[in-house]
Write a protein that holds these residues in place. Structure first.
Motif, PDB file in Angstrom:
ATOM      1  N   LEU A   1       0.827  -1.208   0.000  1.00 21.68           N
ATOM      2  CA  LEU A   1       0.000   0.000   0.000  1.00 21.68           C
ATOM      3  C   LEU A   1       0.860   1.257   0.000  1.00 21.68           C
ATOM      4  N   GLU A   2       0.255   2.336  -0.478  1.00 26.98           N
ATOM      5  CA  GLU A   2       0.908   3.647  -0.432  1.00 26.98           C
ATOM      6  C   GLU A   2       0.047   4.538   0.465  1.00 26.98           C
ATOM      7  N   PRO A   3       0.631   5.580   1.042  1.00 27.28           N
ATOM      8  CA  PRO A   3      -0.186   6.519   1.820  1.00 27.28           C
ATOM      9  C   PRO A   3      -1.357   7.033   0.969  1.00 27.28           C
ATOM     10  N   GLY A   4      -2.540   7.063   1.543  1.00 23.03           N
ATOM     11  CA  GLY A   4      -3.729   7.540   0.828  1.00 23.03           C
ATOM     12  C   GLY A   4      -4.514   6.442   0.139  1.00 23.03           C
ATOM     13  N   ASP A   5      -3.992   5.211   0.107  1.00 26.41           N
ATOM     14  CA  ASP A   5      -4.672   4.098  -0.569  1.00 26.41           C
ATOM     15  C   ASP A   5      -5.900   3.615   0.217  1.00 26.41           C
ATOM     16  N   THR A   6      -6.687   2.784  -0.473  1.00 21.94           N
ATOM     17  CA  THR A   6      -7.854   2.146   0.140  1.00 21.94           C
ATOM     18  C   THR A   6      -7.633   0.643   0.187  1.00 21.94           C
ATOM     19  N   VAL A   7      -7.849   0.051   1.353  1.00 23.93           N
ATOM     20  CA  VAL A   7      -7.651  -1.392   1.505  1.00 23.93           C
ATOM     21  C   VAL A   7      -8.861  -1.988   2.221  1.00 23.93           C
ATOM     22  N   VAL A   8      -9.279  -3.165   1.750  1.00 22.67           N
ATOM     23  CA  VAL A   8     -10.419  -3.874   2.342  1.00 22.67           C
ATOM     24  C   VAL A   8      -9.898  -5.165   2.955  1.00 22.67           C
ATOM     25  N   GLU A   9     -10.334  -5.453   4.183  1.00 23.64           N
ATOM     26  CA  GLU A   9     -10.015  -6.755   4.774  1.00 23.64           C
ATOM     27  C   GLU A   9     -11.297  -7.570   4.901  1.00 23.64           C
ATOM     28  N   MET A  10     -11.308  -8.747   4.271  1.00 23.65           N
ATOM     29  CA  MET A  10     -12.464  -9.641   4.338  1.00 23.65           C
ATOM     30  C   MET A  10     -12.328 -10.576   5.548  1.00 23.65           C
ATOM     31  N   GLY A  11     -13.413 -10.716   6.326  1.00 24.73           N
ATOM     32  CA  GLY A  11     -13.364 -11.573   7.515  1.00 24.73           C
ATOM     33  C   GLY A  11     -12.369 -11.024   8.523  1.00 24.73           C
ATOM     34  N   CYS A  12     -12.512  -9.740   8.858  1.00 28.83           N
ATOM     35  CA  CYS A  12     -11.495  -9.056   9.682  1.00 28.83           C
ATOM     36  C   CYS A  12     -11.508  -9.506  11.127  1.00 28.83           C
ATOM     37  N   GLY A  13     -12.543 -10.245  11.549  1.00 23.88           N
ATOM     38  CA  GLY A  13     -12.603 -10.729  12.929  1.00 23.88           C
ATOM     39  C   GLY A  13     -12.542  -9.582  13.920  1.00 23.88           C
ATOM     40  N   THR A  14     -11.741  -9.743  14.971  1.00 27.13           N
ATOM     41  CA  THR A  14     -11.676  -8.722  16.023  1.00 27.13           C
ATOM     42  C   THR A  14     -10.772  -7.558  15.636  1.00 27.13           C
ATOM     43  N   GLY A  15     -10.304  -7.546  14.407  1.00 30.34           N
ATOM     44  CA  GLY A  15      -9.605  -6.360  13.886  1.00 30.34           C
ATOM     45  C   GLY A  15      -8.107  -6.354  14.087  1.00 30.34           C
ATOM     46  N   ALA A  16      -7.509  -7.510  14.357  1.00 26.79           N
ATOM     47  CA  ALA A  16      -6.083  -7.564  14.689  1.00 26.79           C
ATOM     48  C   ALA A  16      -5.195  -6.982  13.579  1.00 26.79           C
ATOM     49  N   ASN A  17      -5.604  -7.094  12.312  1.00 30.90           N
ATOM     50  CA  ASN A  17      -4.773  -6.551  11.219  1.00 30.90           C
ATOM     51  C   ASN A  17      -5.021  -5.063  10.967  1.00 30.90           C
TER      52      ASN A  17
ATOM     53  N   GLN B   1      -0.085   1.534   7.181  1.00 30.30           N
ATOM     54  CA  GLN B   1       0.387   1.566   5.785  1.00 30.30           C
ATOM     55  C   GLN B   1      -0.264   2.695   4.978  1.00 30.30           C
ATOM     56  N   VAL B   2      -1.569   2.918   5.185  1.00 32.65           N
ATOM     57  CA  VAL B   2      -2.257   3.914   4.333  1.00 32.65           C
ATOM     58  C   VAL B   2      -2.224   5.313   4.933  1.00 32.65           C
ATOM     59  N   GLY B   3      -1.900   5.406   6.238  1.00 29.89           N
ATOM     60  CA  GLY B   3      -1.790   6.721   6.877  1.00 29.89           C
ATOM     61  C   GLY B   3      -3.125   7.404   7.086  1.00 29.89           C
ATOM     62  N   PRO B   4      -3.084   8.667   7.516  1.00 31.72           N
ATOM     63  CA  PRO B   4      -4.321   9.378   7.864  1.00 31.72           C
ATOM     64  C   PRO B   4      -5.194   9.713   6.657  1.00 31.72           C
ATOM     65  N   ASP B   5      -4.599   9.714   5.444  1.00 28.82           N
ATOM     66  CA  ASP B   5      -5.387  10.071   4.251  1.00 28.82           C
ATOM     67  C   ASP B   5      -5.940   8.858   3.511  1.00 28.82           C
ATOM     68  N   GLY B   6      -5.615   7.663   3.964  1.00 25.78           N
ATOM     69  CA  GLY B   6      -6.110   6.454   3.309  1.00 25.78           C
ATOM     70  C   GLY B   6      -7.424   5.988   3.940  1.00 25.78           C
ATOM     71  N   THR B   7      -7.895   4.847   3.464  1.00 24.44           N
ATOM     72  CA  THR B   7      -9.135   4.272   3.986  1.00 24.44           C
ATOM     73  C   THR B   7      -8.940   2.783   4.225  1.00 24.44           C
ATOM     74  N   VAL B   8      -9.369   2.329   5.393  1.00 18.35           N
ATOM     75  CA  VAL B   8      -9.316   0.902   5.716  1.00 18.35           C
ATOM     76  C   VAL B   8     -10.747   0.448   6.009  1.00 18.35           C
ATOM     77  N   VAL B   9     -11.173  -0.631   5.347  1.00 17.18           N
ATOM     78  CA  VAL B   9     -12.518  -1.171   5.579  1.00 17.18           C
ATOM     79  C   VAL B   9     -12.378  -2.631   6.005  1.00 17.18           C
ATOM     80  N   GLY B  10     -12.926  -2.965   7.151  1.00 19.23           N
ATOM     81  CA  GLY B  10     -12.945  -4.355   7.614  1.00 19.23           C
ATOM     82  C   GLY B  10     -14.360  -4.888   7.527  1.00 19.23           C
ATOM     83  N   ILE B  11     -14.508  -6.097   6.959  1.00 17.89           N
ATOM     84  CA  ILE B  11     -15.835  -6.706   6.801  1.00 17.89           C
ATOM     85  C   ILE B  11     -15.855  -8.045   7.522  1.00 17.89           C
ATOM     86  N   ASP B  12     -16.919  -8.296   8.276  1.00 22.02           N
ATOM     87  CA  ASP B  12     -17.084  -9.598   8.916  1.00 22.02           C
ATOM     88  C   ASP B  12     -18.581  -9.796   9.150  1.00 22.02           C
ATOM     89  N   PHE B  13     -19.013 -11.079   9.210  1.00 17.76           N
ATOM     90  CA  PHE B  13     -20.452 -11.286   9.415  1.00 17.76           C
ATOM     91  C   PHE B  13     -20.821 -11.606  10.866  1.00 17.76           C
TER      92      PHE B  13
END
Ligand SMILES: C[S@@+](CC[C@H](N)C(=O)[O-])C[C@H]1O[C@@H](n2cnc3c(N)ncnc32)[C@H](O)[C@@H]1O
Length: 244
Positions: A50-66, A73-85
């Motif tokens: 990843l680069e600063p400002g990037d968008t990353v999705v985590e599938m099955g993020c569980g309790t969010g350890a990653n 990696q993406v810094g304050p200008d990026g976006t992180v999305v965690g998905i879990d059911f």
């Protein structure tokens, strides 16, 4: 949420949610504090390239350890999305990432992501213009009915030149694998949700190996550059693919 409702939960899905919901607190401690695991999580986040400002999705993020490592990696200008059911694990993931306003934790099915590439969806924090630069799934594909199909969908979501990273536990091929694999098998048996399929399965670790092989193979097929690594006595397989 709409995506979750649109798919009628199977018994196995309900069982998996109940299992991870019940053990959310314990899983959280194990998944973040086991020796060697924080370094592994830092490594999988780095493998997303990843680069600063990037968008990353985590599938099955569980309790969010990653998630904190991805945020790093993406810094304050990026976006992180965690998905879990599983709702209780997501509560823990939200607590863990509460200090970041660019880390979003969404309830949804990883096999039916609640957003599409370049399209507005229902319960999703990404707008129409957002491209997903990378997707990560750790210790998840072994729980899916069609792991290779899910990897295909994830690659389509990310698109050309993006990165998809999988990390999963499977039997070790190292020369000292005999005792390691015996311990691994015991852990798999104890930690596998008692789904209707697995209840009749004598060797759930072999079934897990097959699913993980299928998922990692499909990612290699879809990638123009691949990094394959093993960690933790050869039990954790990491495949990172730069997509074609
Ligand atoms: C073994 S845990 C791994 C959690 C996390 N990725 C980690 O590395 O600690 C598997 C997680 O995948 C989630 N999961 C399994 N199948 C899923 C699906 N189809 N959609 C969303 N989440 C799913 C479970 O709820 C659980 O939290």
């Amino acid at each position: 949420m709409a995506a979750l409702r649109s798919k009628l939960p199977t018994t196995d899905t309900e069982t998996a949610q109940e299992f991870y919901g019940r053990w959310a607190r314990l899983y959280d401690v194990i998944s973040r504090r086991t020796p060697g695991i924080p370094a592994l999580r830092r490594r999988v986040a780095a493998a997303c390239e990843l680069e600063p400002g990037d968008t990353v999705v985590e599938m099955g993020c569980g309790t969010g350890a990653n998630l904190p490592y991805l945020r790093e990696q993406v810094g304050p200008d990026g976006t992180v999305v965690g998905i879990d059911f599983t709702a209780p694990v997501l509560e823990r993931a939200r607590e863990l990432t509460a200090e970041y306003d660019n880390v979003h934790v969404v309830r949804g099915d990883a096999t039916q992501p609640p957003f599409r590439r370049g399209a507005a969806g229902g319960d999703r924090p990404l707008d129409e213009e957002t491209d997903v630069d990378a997707l990560l799934a750790t210790f998840v594909v072994g729980m899916l009915d069609d792991p290779a199909g899910a990897v295909d969908d994830w690659c389509n979501l990310v698109g050309p030149d993006g990165n998809v990273v999988l990390a999963n536990a499977a039997r070790s091929d190292e020369w000292y694998s005999l005792p390691v694999n015996a311990v691994f098998r015991a852990i798999v048996v104890l930690s596998t949700p008692p789904t209707t399929k697995l209840r009749y399965e004598n060797e759930p670790h072999l079934r897990l190996d097959r699913k993980i092989d299928a998922a990692h193979r499909r990612l290699r097929e879809r990638s123009r550059a691949v990094a394959d690594e093993t960690h933790v006595f050869g039990i954790v397989r990491l495949t990172g693919g730069r997509l074609e």
